[in-house]
Design a protein around this motif. Structure first.
Motif, short mmCIF file in Angstrom:
data_model
loop_
_atom_site.label_atom_id
_atom_site.label_comp_id
_atom_site.label_asym_id
_atom_site.label_seq_id
_atom_site.Cartn_x
_atom_site.Cartn_y
_atom_site.Cartn_z
N CYS A 36 0.76 -0.97 0.03
CA CYS A 36 0.24 0.38 -0.03
C CYS A 36 0.65 0.85 -0.06
O CYS A 36 1.82 1.36 1.01
N SER A 38 0.63 3.59 1.34
CA SER A 38 0.49 4.15 3.23
C SER A 38 -0.20 3.75 3.72
O SER A 38 -1.21 2.96 3.42
N HIS A 39 0.08 3.24 5.07
CA HIS A 39 -0.55 2.07 5.62
C HIS A 39 -1.95 3.42 6.90
O HIS A 39 -1.42 3.84 7.67
N CYS A 40 -3.14 2.86 6.46
CA CYS A 40 -4.32 3.06 7.05
C CYS A 40 -4.42 3.05 8.48
O CYS A 40 -3.77 1.43 9.25
N TYR A 42 -6.28 2.01 11.20
CA TYR A 42 -7.06 1.08 11.63
C TYR A 42 -6.81 -0.42 11.41
O TYR A 42 -7.60 -1.45 11.75
N CYS A 43 -6.21 -0.36 10.23
CA CYS A 43 -6.12 -1.99 9.10
C CYS A 43 -5.22 -2.68 9.75
O CYS A 43 -4.21 -2.61 10.45
N PHE A 45 -4.58 -5.75 8.13
CA PHE A 45 -4.60 -6.32 6.76
C PHE A 45 -2.38 -6.07 6.73
O PHE A 45 -1.92 -5.93 7.20
N VAL A 47 0.27 -5.87 4.79
CA VAL A 47 0.56 -4.40 4.26
C VAL A 47 2.02 -4.70 4.30
O VAL A 47 2.26 -4.47 5.96
N GLY A 100 -5.22 -7.65 -1.04
CA GLY A 100 -4.11 -6.96 -0.47
C GLY A 100 -4.96 -6.46 0.89
O GLY A 100 -5.68 -6.43 1.17
N GLY A 101 -3.77 -5.41 1.40
CA GLY A 101 -2.96 -4.49 0.48
C GLY A 101 -3.97 -4.09 -0.70
O GLY A 101 -4.91 -3.83 -1.02
N ASN A 135 -7.23 0.47 -4.83
CA ASN A 135 -7.10 1.68 -3.88
C ASN A 135 -7.95 3.26 -5.14
O ASN A 135 -7.42 2.97 -6.50
N ARG A 172 -6.98 8.09 5.15
CA ARG A 172 -6.71 7.63 3.96
C ARG A 172 -6.19 9.08 2.74
O ARG A 172 -6.92 10.14 2.89
S1 SF4 Z 1 -5.17 -2.29 3.04
FE1 SF4 Z 1 -6.32 -0.72 2.64
S2 SF4 Z 1 -6.64 -0.56 4.64
FE2 SF4 Z 1 -5.35 -1.34 5.01
S3 SF4 Z 1 -3.76 -0.25 4.67
FE3 SF4 Z 1 -3.73 -1.00 2.66
S4 SF4 Z 1 -5.47 0.94 1.67
FE4 SF4 Z 1 -5.15 0.90 4.16
#
Ligand code: SF4
Length: 431
Positions: A36, A38-40, A42-43, A45, A47, A100-101, A135, A172
């Motif tokens: 990604c 950038s890293h959100c 709350y995520c 996953f 990443v 993903g990601g 995205n 985001r």
């Molecule tokens: S997978 Fe989605 S929610 Fe998670 S960091 Fe990447 S864009 Fe953000």
């Protein structure tokens, strides 16, 4: 997940997973692309972001080569176990899901190359559903016309909200206009099915704001919507971030963000948002087919329906989970170890680290409960007779008495709207 939020698939939905106990060749394939921009905060996953994902030192090309290598090794094992695709024991794949990601960060040529490997080594049915998560940012959505030409039939867009202030608060990078541009680009590219992911119960949320997001999302005429309550779990506390774990540790900054965000959540408001969305989507021609998923006729996600109906699927990429009908297997989450195994400086490539478990030690009742819970997540529901057969009768009767379950035809039980909101209350009783 907040308790009021749904914990959790019209016609196309599956029956319960009666076949969970039998090994079988995969019907679908999940490919995890961990990059990604950038890293959100709350995520959870798997990443990797920043320099790994963009700029001169990015590792996307190295990863795409390693993923291709893993596909070859996984295909070798399937060939040994089930014979070649289209042989007597093995059908070509029905679905492929690039998740993903941000898989749309893969160059289109890499997506085409991976799908060629899939066709050659796994087989891919002529009308396969091939999903790409994207995205919406202009530098993240990728070349959708090239993705369509490579075989992508379905685009899942991480819209989350249609409000610029809320998107910024969620960390985001994109704007509501970017969501609209991506949906339009997908249509122009000829992608048959377009889905939007939306988040509710976000910090500072309101019913009016959620209503606006729903209206603006529906104005884009998607085919499918996934609505998720914001979840603020802690993978470290769950013990799944170790060397063999399928999650990555949470940064201190993200942990502090989650603590603040949790204070801005509200169970009752989340429940009201879910009810509002269900009514609004029904009026717009969508039917719920799984607790968190709504689709126009013909647009339910076949890949995800496969998970809930207990089909087997293969998986590749860091943190990816596979299921062969009996055993769950997963790759460890760390990209360095993944690349080191599949692209070693010396010696042949080997499968990445990971682990596996046979669900509930092959206990037949535990498998029946697992199948029942998966089936109850979906609109197809569960055969009423399953209760007596597998010792779940009291829990199902309790669900009916509390208005969480209702009959659907002569021999099915399905969650009511309240049941979708409180499904965990029922599921823990089934266990
Ligand atoms: S997978 Fe989605 S929610 Fe998670 S960091 Fe990447 S864009 Fe953000």
């Amino acid at each position: 997940v907040t308790s009021a939020a749904p914990e959790g698939a019209v016609g196309e939905a599956p029956r319960e997973a009666t076949h969970l106990r039998v090994e079988r060749p995969p019907a679908g394939l999940y490919l995890h692309v961990p990059f990604c921009v950038s890293h959100c905060p709350y995520c959870d996953f798997v990443v990797v972001a920043g320099r790994e994902a963009r700029g001169p030192g990015n590792r996307i090309a190295a990863f795409a080569a390693a993923l291709e290598q893993e596909l070859a090794l996984r295909a070798d094992l399937l060939d040994e176990r089930w014979g070649r695709p289209s042989g007597p024991e093995r059908q070509p794949l029905d679905t492929v899901y690039l998740g993903g990601g941000t898989p749309s960060l893969l160059p289109a040529v890499a997506v085409a190359r991976l799908l060629d490997v899939v066709r050659e080594r796994f087989g891919l049915s002529p009308d396969a559903e091939v999903t790409l998560e994207a995205n919406p940012g202009p530098d993240e959505r990728g070349d959708l016309a090239a993705a369509r030409a490579a075989g992508v039939t379905r685009l899942s867009i991480g819209a989350q909200r249609m409000d610029a202030v809320q998107l910024r608060a969620l960390g985001r990078r994109h704007s509501p206009n970017d969501v609209a541009a991506t949906a339009l680009a997908a249509r122009d590219a000829g992608i048959e099915s377009v889905s939007l992911d939306l988040l509710y119960d976000v910090p500072g949320d309101s019913i009016a704001s959620w209503q606006r997001t729903l209206d603006e999302a529906l104005a884009l005429e998607p085919d499918h919507l996934s609505l998720y309550a914001l979840t603020l779990d802690d993978p470290d506390a769950e013990g799944i971030t170790g060397a063999e774990g399928d999650h990555l540790p949470v940064s201190g900054g993200a942990r502090r963000w989650r603590e603040r965000a949790r204070r801005g959540q509200d169970d009752d408001r989340a429940a009201e948002m879910y009810r509002l969305a269900d009514a609004r989507l029904a009026a717009a021609g969508f039917s719920w087919y799984e607790i968190s998923n709504w689709a126009r006729p013909g647009h339910a996600s076949r890949h995800n329906l496969g998970y809930w109906s207990g089909l087997a699927w293969e998986a590749a990429g860091p943190g990816a989970h596979a299921f062969d009908g009996r055993t769950r297997r997963w790759n460890a989450a760390r990209l360095d170890r993944y690349l080191a195994a599949l692209s070693p400086v010396d010696g042949p490539p080997r499968l990445p680290p990971g682990s596996r478990e046979t669900f509930a030690g092959d206990d037949p009742r535990a498998r029946a409960v697992e199948g029942a819970i998966l089936a109850l997540r979906t609109r197809a529901g569960l055969a009423s007779s399953a209760g007596g057969r597998d010792g779940m009768g009291d829990a199902l009767a309790w669900g009916v008495s509390q208005g969480l379950l209702e009959p659907n035809g002569p021999d099915r039980l399905v969650l009511t709207l309240s049941g979708r909101l409180l499904s965990n209350e029922l599921f823990v009783r089934l266990l």
